[in-house]
Design a protein around this motif. Structure first.
Motif, PDB file in Angstrom:
ATOM      1  N   LYS A   1      11.494  11.177 -15.959  1.00 21.96           N
ATOM      2  CA  LYS A   1      12.144  10.850 -14.685  1.00 21.96           C
ATOM      3  C   LYS A   1      11.129  10.303 -13.683  1.00 21.96           C
ATOM      4  CE  LYS A   1      15.354  11.046 -11.401  1.00 21.96           C
ATOM      5  NZ  LYS A   1      14.541  10.872 -10.187  1.00 21.96           N
ATOM      6  N   LEU A   2       9.967  10.913 -13.599  1.00 22.28           N
ATOM      7  CA  LEU A   2       8.941  10.464 -12.666  1.00 22.28           C
ATOM      8  C   LEU A   2       8.436   9.065 -13.028  1.00 22.28           C
ATOM      9  CD1 LEU A   2       6.985  13.817 -12.343  1.00 22.28           C
ATOM     10  CD2 LEU A   2       8.054  12.587 -10.440  1.00 22.28           C
ATOM     11  N   LEU A   3       8.274   8.805 -14.306  1.00 17.59           N
ATOM     12  CA  LEU A   3       7.810   7.483 -14.722  1.00 17.59           C
ATOM     13  C   LEU A   3       8.867   6.416 -14.485  1.00 17.59           C
ATOM     14  CD1 LEU A   3       5.795   8.333 -17.942  1.00 17.59           C
ATOM     15  CD2 LEU A   3       4.924   7.561 -15.741  1.00 17.59           C
ATOM     16  N   LEU A   4      10.126   6.780 -14.633  1.00 16.49           N
ATOM     17  CA  LEU A   4      11.206   5.846 -14.322  1.00 16.49           C
ATOM     18  C   LEU A   4      11.209   5.522 -12.830  1.00 16.49           C
ATOM     19  CD1 LEU A   4      13.674   4.250 -15.239  1.00 16.49           C
ATOM     20  CD2 LEU A   4      15.059   6.314 -14.894  1.00 16.49           C
ATOM     21  N   ASP A   5      11.035   6.539 -11.999  1.00 14.02           N
ATOM     22  CA  ASP A   5      10.978   6.319 -10.547  1.00 14.02           C
ATOM     23  C   ASP A   5       9.799   5.424 -10.182  1.00 14.02           C
ATOM     24  OD1 ASP A   5      13.182   7.938 -10.237  1.00 14.02           O
ATOM     25  OD2 ASP A   5      12.050   9.707  -9.625  1.00 14.02           O
ATOM     26  N   ALA A   6       8.658   5.662 -10.831  1.00 11.92           N
ATOM     27  CA  ALA A   6       7.470   4.843 -10.569  1.00 11.92           C
ATOM     28  C   ALA A   6       7.724   3.381 -10.941  1.00 11.92           C
ATOM     29  CB  ALA A   6       6.271   5.388 -11.344  1.00 11.92           C
ATOM     30  N   ALA A   7       8.394   3.164 -12.068  1.00 17.23           N
ATOM     31  CA  ALA A   7       8.674   1.798 -12.520  1.00 17.23           C
ATOM     32  C   ALA A   7       9.632   1.083 -11.562  1.00 17.23           C
ATOM     33  CB  ALA A   7       9.262   1.825 -13.928  1.00 17.23           C
ATOM     34  N   VAL A   8      10.594   1.809 -11.045  1.00 19.85           N
ATOM     35  CA  VAL A   8      11.551   1.214 -10.104  1.00 19.85           C
ATOM     36  C   VAL A   8      10.839   0.763  -8.835  1.00 19.85           C
ATOM     37  CG1 VAL A   8      13.506   1.722  -8.586  1.00 19.85           C
ATOM     38  CG2 VAL A   8      13.564   2.449 -10.981  1.00 19.85           C
TER      39      VAL A   8
ATOM     40  N   ILE B   1       0.840  -1.207   0.000  1.00 24.05           N
ATOM     41  CA  ILE B   1       0.000   0.000   0.000  1.00 24.05           C
ATOM     42  C   ILE B   1       0.868   1.247   0.000  1.00 24.05           C
ATOM     43  CG2 ILE B   1      -1.619   1.364   1.389  1.00 24.05           C
ATOM     44  CD1 ILE B   1      -2.908  -1.295   2.255  1.00 24.05           C
ATOM     45  N   LYS B   2       1.880   1.259   0.853  1.00 26.32           N
ATOM     46  CA  LYS B   2       2.763   2.433   0.957  1.00 26.32           C
ATOM     47  C   LYS B   2       3.515   2.685  -0.350  1.00 26.32           C
ATOM     48  CE  LYS B   2       6.518   4.443   3.681  1.00 26.32           C
ATOM     49  NZ  LYS B   2       7.306   4.800   2.487  1.00 26.32           N
ATOM     50  N   LYS B   3       4.112   1.634  -0.893  1.00 24.38           N
ATOM     51  CA  LYS B   3       4.885   1.800  -2.125  1.00 24.38           C
ATOM     52  C   LYS B   3       3.976   2.102  -3.323  1.00 24.38           C
ATOM     53  CE  LYS B   3       8.960  -0.973  -0.921  1.00 24.38           C
ATOM     54  NZ  LYS B   3       9.950   0.081  -1.196  1.00 24.38           N
ATOM     55  N   SER B   4       2.774   1.526  -3.328  1.00 22.54           N
ATOM     56  CA  SER B   4       1.836   1.779  -4.420  1.00 22.54           C
ATOM     57  C   SER B   4       1.406   3.237  -4.438  1.00 22.54           C
ATOM     58  CB  SER B   4       0.609   0.872  -4.298  1.00 22.54           C
ATOM     59  OG  SER B   4       0.963  -0.489  -4.476  1.00 22.54           O
TER      60      SER B   4
ATOM     61  N   MET C   1      -0.780   0.705 -10.933  1.00 20.03           N
ATOM     62  CA  MET C   1      -0.281   0.333 -12.249  1.00 20.03           C
ATOM     63  C   MET C   1      -1.208   0.821 -13.361  1.00 20.03           C
ATOM     64  SD  MET C   1       2.530  -0.820 -11.473  1.00 20.03           S
ATOM     65  CE  MET C   1       3.122  -1.295 -13.089  1.00 20.03           C
ATOM     66  N   GLU C   2      -2.479   0.947 -13.054  1.00 19.30           N
ATOM     67  CA  GLU C   2      -3.414   1.523 -14.022  1.00 19.30           C
ATOM     68  C   GLU C   2      -3.085   3.002 -14.245  1.00 19.30           C
ATOM     69  OE1 GLU C   2      -8.108   2.107 -13.841  1.00 19.30           O
ATOM     70  OE2 GLU C   2      -7.509  -0.008 -13.900  1.00 19.30           O
ATOM     71  N   GLU C   3      -2.763   3.705 -13.159  1.00 16.36           N
ATOM     72  CA  GLU C   3      -2.362   5.112 -13.265  1.00 16.36           C
ATOM     73  C   GLU C   3      -1.053   5.236 -14.035  1.00 16.36           C
ATOM     74  OE1 GLU C   3      -3.327   9.028 -12.611  1.00 16.36           O
ATOM     75  OE2 GLU C   3      -4.334   7.476 -11.438  1.00 16.36           O
ATOM     76  N   TYR C   4      -0.144   4.300 -13.767  1.00 11.64           N
ATOM     77  CA  TYR C   4       1.140   4.280 -14.481  1.00 11.64           C
ATOM     78  C   TYR C   4       0.921   4.051 -15.976  1.00 11.64           C
ATOM     79  CZ  TYR C   4       5.686   2.452 -16.009  1.00 11.64           C
ATOM     80  OH  TYR C   4       6.866   2.226 -16.699  1.00 11.64           O
ATOM     81  N   ALA C   5       0.030   3.109 -16.315  1.00 11.51           N
ATOM     82  CA  ALA C   5      -0.277   2.835 -17.725  1.00 11.51           C
ATOM     83  C   ALA C   5      -0.867   4.071 -18.396  1.00 11.51           C
ATOM     84  CB  ALA C   5      -1.249   1.659 -17.831  1.00 11.51           C
ATOM     85  N   GLU C   6      -1.740   4.779 -17.685  1.00 14.75           N
ATOM     86  CA  GLU C   6      -2.336   6.000 -18.223  1.00 14.75           C
ATOM     87  C   GLU C   6      -1.256   7.037 -18.523  1.00 14.75           C
ATOM     88  OE1 GLU C   6      -5.277   9.657 -16.738  1.00 14.75           O
ATOM     89  OE2 GLU C   6      -4.934   7.911 -15.458  1.00 14.75           O
ATOM     90  N   ALA C   7      -0.332   7.208 -17.583  1.00 16.82           N
ATOM     91  CA  ALA C   7       0.740   8.190 -17.775  1.00 16.82           C
ATOM     92  C   ALA C   7       1.639   7.812 -18.947  1.00 16.82           C
ATOM     93  CB  ALA C   7       1.565   8.320 -16.498  1.00 16.82           C
TER      94      ALA C   7
ATOM     95  N   VAL D   1       4.000   4.994  -6.393  1.00 16.69           N
ATOM     96  CA  VAL D   1       3.857   4.730  -7.837  1.00 16.69           C
ATOM     97  C   VAL D   1       2.747   5.590  -8.415  1.00 16.69           C
ATOM     98  CG1 VAL D   1       3.249   3.001  -9.573  1.00 16.69           C
ATOM     99  CG2 VAL D   1       4.721   2.364  -7.646  1.00 16.69           C
ATOM    100  N   GLN D   2       1.608   5.638  -7.713  1.00 18.00           N
ATOM    101  CA  GLN D   2       0.471   6.420  -8.191  1.00 18.00           C
ATOM    102  C   GLN D   2       0.779   7.915  -8.172  1.00 18.00           C
ATOM    103  OE1 GLN D   2      -3.192   5.461  -6.110  1.00 18.00           O
ATOM    104  NE2 GLN D   2      -4.324   5.689  -8.021  1.00 18.00           N
ATOM    105  N   LYS D   3       1.430   8.366  -7.116  1.00 21.71           N
ATOM    106  CA  LYS D   3       1.770   9.792  -7.002  1.00 21.71           C
ATOM    107  C   LYS D   3       2.711  10.224  -8.115  1.00 21.71           C
ATOM    108  CE  LYS D   3       4.867  11.007  -4.023  1.00 21.71           C
ATOM    109  NZ  LYS D   3       5.577  11.257  -2.746  1.00 21.71           N
ATOM    110  N   TYR D   4       3.753   9.441  -8.365  1.00 19.01           N
ATOM    111  CA  TYR D   4       4.704   9.798  -9.418  1.00 19.01           C
ATOM    112  C   TYR D   4       4.045   9.765 -10.795  1.00 19.01           C
ATOM    113  CZ  TYR D   4       8.455   9.363  -5.965  1.00 19.01           C
ATOM    114  OH  TYR D   4       9.263   9.524  -4.868  1.00 19.01           O
ATOM    115  N   SER D   5       3.134   8.826 -10.991  1.00 21.70           N
ATOM    116  CA  SER D   5       2.444   8.732 -12.280  1.00 21.70           C
ATOM    117  C   SER D   5       1.552   9.951 -12.508  1.00 21.70           C
ATOM    118  CB  SER D   5       1.609   7.447 -12.333  1.00 21.70           C
ATOM    119  OG  SER D   5       2.435   6.298 -12.231  1.00 21.70           O
TER     120      SER D   5
END
Length: 228
Positions: free
Chosen positions: A62-69, A35-38, A93-99, A41-45
């Motif tokens: 850069k933000l998307l790379l950080d989210a992927a890491v 939950i914490k790490k997700s 991950m849905e937010e990441y896909a959108e970004a 991911v969502q915030k960076y996306s």
């Protein structure tokens, strides 16, 4: 055997109960980590999408790379406890896909394929694509304020193409279906934006050529007289 003489060990599986408690405590602890790490991911996306709208491609990347890491750090937990994927991590991950969809569109004018999205599952990809169309509408409105008609047309055509793809799915009630239902409204908004642009363009041309406007009015009056 006398019931009173039985030991509690023989009638209650204490070891097994202890193992279950340990598993549940371990699962709860891992869930909190996910939950914490997700959230990150969502915030960076989300921040990447904002940066993309501001044409800050370096920050977006850069933000998307950080989210992927960070997403990669969660994967070992999901390998052990796959049921924990659905919830915070899947939403992230849905937010990441959108970004990533929006980033790819701005860079090359196309929709990113699922094979290009590492660690994103099918429904996360579809949800991300549908959410991306909302960002595309915001982008189209911004381009419309700059009188960039072709950019708005490109956005409309892409959404229309996605509509054609999603029409071929047999979507049942659920999150993806709800997102799909909003797609037709997004397409309608873009059509309205193009219509308003055409009206504004027509009005601008009339202001540029008042003589042509006078001729048009004269022709309209003559037509009305002929119809009497």
């Amino acid at each position: 055997m006398d019931t009173a003489a039985r030991s509690s060990t023989s009638i209650i599986p204490h070891v097994e109960f202890a193992a279950i408690r340990h598993d549940m405590e371990h699962s709860d602890a891992q869930r909190e980590i996910i939950i914490k790490k997700s959230r990150d991911v969502q915030k960076y996306s989300k921040q990447a999408i904002f940066a993309a709208h501001r044409n800050d491609t370096a920050r977006c990347g850069k933000l998307l790379l950080d989210a992927a890491v960070i997403a990669g750090e969660i994967l070992p937990i999901l390998t052990e406890l796959p049921n924990l994927r659905y919830g915070s991590f899947s939403n992230a991950m849905e937010e990441y896909a959108e970004a990533r969809c929006f980033q790819t569109f701005l860079g090359s004018g196309r929709v990113i394929s699922p094979t290009e999205l590492e660690n994103v599952e099918r429904d996360e990809y579809l949800g991300g694509v549908l959410d991306f169309t909302g960002e595309l509408n915001r982008y189209a409105v911004a381009r419309a304020t700059k009188r960039d008609v072709q950019a708005v047309v490109n956005c409309r055509d892409l959404v229309e193409g996605l509509m054609g793809e999603f029409l071929q799915f047999d979507l049942r009630n659920g999150a993806i279906r709800k997102k799909y239902d909003s797609l037709k409204y997004t397409l309608r908004k873009m059509e309205n934006t193009l219509y308003e642009l055409s009206l504004a363009e027509a009005g601008f041309k009339k202001q540029e050529d008042p003589e042509a406007e006078a001729h048009e009015k004269q022709a309209e009056r003559e037509h009305q007289l002929e119809s009497l």
